[in-house]
Every structure is written in structure tokens, then in C-alpha cells.
Scaffold this active site. Sequence first.
Site, short mmCIF file in Angstrom:
data_model
loop_
_atom_site.label_atom_id
_atom_site.label_comp_id
_atom_site.label_asym_id
_atom_site.label_seq_id
_atom_site.Cartn_x
_atom_site.Cartn_y
_atom_site.Cartn_z
CG LEU A 1 4.17 -11.47 2.97
CD1 LEU A 1 3.02 -11.84 3.89
CD2 LEU A 1 4.94 -12.72 2.55
CB ALA B 1 5.26 0.94 1.78
CD GLU C 1 -6.61 -7.14 -3.89
OE1 GLU C 1 -6.14 -6.55 -2.91
OE2 GLU C 1 -6.30 -8.30 -4.20
NE ARG D 1 -2.35 -5.88 -4.71
CZ ARG D 1 -2.08 -5.85 -3.41
NH1 ARG D 1 -2.97 -6.26 -2.54
NH2 ARG D 1 -0.92 -5.39 -2.97
CG HIS E 1 -5.53 -1.65 -3.25
ND1 HIS E 1 -4.99 -1.97 -2.02
CD2 HIS E 1 -5.91 -2.83 -3.80
CE1 HIS E 1 -5.04 -3.28 -1.84
NE2 HIS E 1 -5.59 -3.82 -2.91
CB CYS F 1 -5.16 0.92 3.79
SG CYS F 1 -4.29 1.54 2.38
#
Length: 446
Positions: free
Chosen positions: A21, A27, A173, A212, A248, A370
Site C-alpha cells: 500500500l 519493502a 507522520e 510525506r 521517513h 518504527c
Amino acid sequence: MSAIEANFDGLIGPTHNYAGLSHGNIASADHALEVANPKEAALQGLGKMRRLAEMGFVQGLLPPHARPHTPTLKRLGFSGSDHQMIVQAARHPEVLRNVYAAAAMWTANAATISPSADTKDGRLHITPANLTTMFHRSIEPPTTSRMLKAIFPDEKLFAHHEPLPAGAQFGDEGAANHSRFCSRYGDPGVELFVYGRQGLGGGKAPKVFPGRQALEASQAIAHLHRLDPARTLYVQQNPAAIDAGAFHNDVVAVANRNVFFYHEEAFEDPDELEVALRRAGAGFDFAFVRVPSNQVPAADAVGSYLFNSQLLDRPGSGGHEMMLILPEEAREIDSTRAYLEELTAGSGPITRAEFLDLRQSMRNGGGPACLRLRVVLSEPELSAVHKGVLPDEAQFERLEDWVKTHYRDRLLPDDLADPSLMGESYRALDELTEILGLGSLYHFQR
Ligand code: SUG
């Protein structure tokens, strides 16, 4: 005031799968449509939490979100019972994949947190990220907000802000693009906001993949959190690093207290950034560990998640040494393994590297960093945290049993069309709210 840094990891949900998505997350694209193992994923995540707790760190968790998110299906025009909506949505598999994503596990994107030592009103400030860039993640903020209010309930200590308004111009984010420097956690720090592009126009932007985080979002958060402008910095992430897969900033940089471990190509002008940090953090004994591209090429940094590690005070070192918690992948790639051997044998602050198997999450672009939201807490703040989300040994065992009872060990995106997965998932989460003592958190419980 003395304070500690706690990590709140995302407990990986029962619908963890590889749907491909996230454009710009290499990855996620590379593993799209592969078979996922949600049970193994959740146990790997709990294993990391346990390891940190065992080493003496304060370890918390944030529960999974309810997936499939049927309220979103309703907003998109699907109708009838939850079961009927899943049957209808099965004819639109791309929609179904979005409302089934377990992506809330990556709690570095849940919110930006400013410790009370940094804010004008002396409260700890929390802004859930709006996550507007990726549709599947834009569903998260209202639930995240509700959870954070339940976990950090005392408004005298914790200031909860609304997620920023939606719109690409204010894409936010969360903590994945935010680093804090200090001498001791409880002292006033310097907060560094790293943005991907200017939301309202101007400046450079990545050419291939989305940046982002918007500068304007970072600025809004700093204002909301009432940070001292002299101790707040904004720097653009190198657009080339985003185009190389660092969607990120925590894919190319990680900080702990006075140490900044980052890749040479993470920022366009790292010398200038170091000068600015030294100026803002006058008195901090900064150590910049800048990793050169000729030792670790940018592609290896992204492939290994070397920087998506947790940089921690090494237990027993009296705050004089640090350690890295890294994914196994960082010792499988030659350049990063060799670099880490040299780093930990050298005279710098980072003296130990420990590797954990987090492959289930890694295949979706989520490494150790993360998976956790860092929260610096003073003693009164820590006492005010909802206890159910700070597991002890017995609670870890209970959670592992819960995963083993409820989770599948094989899930493909095509399986999402099976309405029984929804029932399984909701039953598991319903039981979880009891284990954690969190009351009715989810839409299906109301
Ligand atoms: O937003 N992956 C997440 C990974 C987030 C990693 N977080 C940090 N770097 N802090 C994302 O791209 C993939 C889901 C899928 O393809 O099924 C995903 O959402």
C-alpha cells in the site's frame, strides 16, 4: 526534574498482511501480495518489548486498531451490516486492503510528543499524526487520539491536541520525523523537526516518491506544543534520500540524548545542521556519528534499516555508553555488518549492537524504531500512565497466549474477502481491551 524515556510499541494486530500500500516504501512494494504470518509478527513484536523490559527500560504498548475499519467502508458508500459491507467490498479488493491494514503497529507514526521539560506550560504535549499521505494510514488518527487520551488521562499533566487538518499541505507522520536532543531526559531539550517538502509550495521536493512530512505541519506542531523557538530546528531531509527509499527520516537517522547517528546523505548539508544543533543545544556534549556513503551506501542503509534502530543508554554504563537494537537484516548486509563491528570496537559512544528478528514487520518497511513511540516521562507523569499498557512478566505471558489463541499464521490479501476474518479479529480485540483494562475502545464495542 528527573525523567526516563519509555517506549510504547505497537502491538501488531491480527490482520497484518502484505498489501503493497505504501508508494515510496521499497519493502512494502517488494513484498506485496506475499504470505504474511500475523501470529509470528505479533510474537516478534512482543519479543522486542520483552527484551527492552528485561534490560530495565520502561516498556509500554499501544493496542492494535480495529480492522477491518467498517466505519470507513460506510463513509465510502458501502451499506448494510458489517458482514454485508465486507461481501460488497470484496468486489473492490484495493478498498478492502486499505481498511484491513494493520499499519497502526508502527507507532513512531502515531504522534509527535514533546516532553514537559521542553514546553512553556510544563505539560507533556501530544499531537496524533494526521497521516494524510497514505489512505490506509489516514484512517488511524481518531482511534490513536482516543487511545492516547485513555493512556495519558490527566489533563493537568498531558495536553492532547487534535491531529492537524487533513490535506497534503499539512501532511504529518509523527515522531518518525522528529528527534529530541538533551543531556539528561528531564532537562530542557532541543527538538529537531525533519520535513520532506514545503506543503504550501516553494523549495525542493523529492522527484520520485512522496515527501510525506510537510514543513508547515512541523511548524504547527512546534507552536501547538509551545516549544521555545530558540531550541526548535527545522531541516529538510535530503530529497535524494526520500527518492532512495527513506520515506521517513527514521530510515536514515536516529538520536538519543546527545548522540546523533545518521547517514551522510540524510541531509543536504550535514555540517550546517551540526552547527545549528550545537548552537541550539549550547552546553550539550554532542556526539555526531555520521556514517559515510563509501562505508555504507545509501541503498544498504535503506535495505538493512541500520538507522531504523533503537539507540539506547547501555544498561550498566552509568549513561556513558549507548547501544543499538537493530534488525537481523543489518548483520546480513556486508557493509552494515562491517560498519557496526568497527563502530562498536571504536572509542565512540555506541559500544554495543544487538540484533532482533522482526522480519514480519520489516517486510512492510517497519524496523525496531518504527515500532515504537518514545515518551519522556517524569516520575509523576509515569505514575499517571494507565497501568494496563505497561506489561510486567505475567502480562507479557498473557499477551503471548492471547496472540497464540486468536491469530492466524498465514494471511494473504485475498483472504481479506472472507468475512469470518472480521469476526476473529474483533473477538480478539474485544478480549484484549479486557486484558489491558482499557474499556470500550473500538467502534464495534459501542
Ligand atoms: O507507513 N508500511 C508503513 C511503514 C511505516 C514505518 N514507520 C516508520 N518509518 N517510522 C508505511 O509505509 C505498508 C502496508 C502494506 O503495504 O501492507 C505500510 O503501511
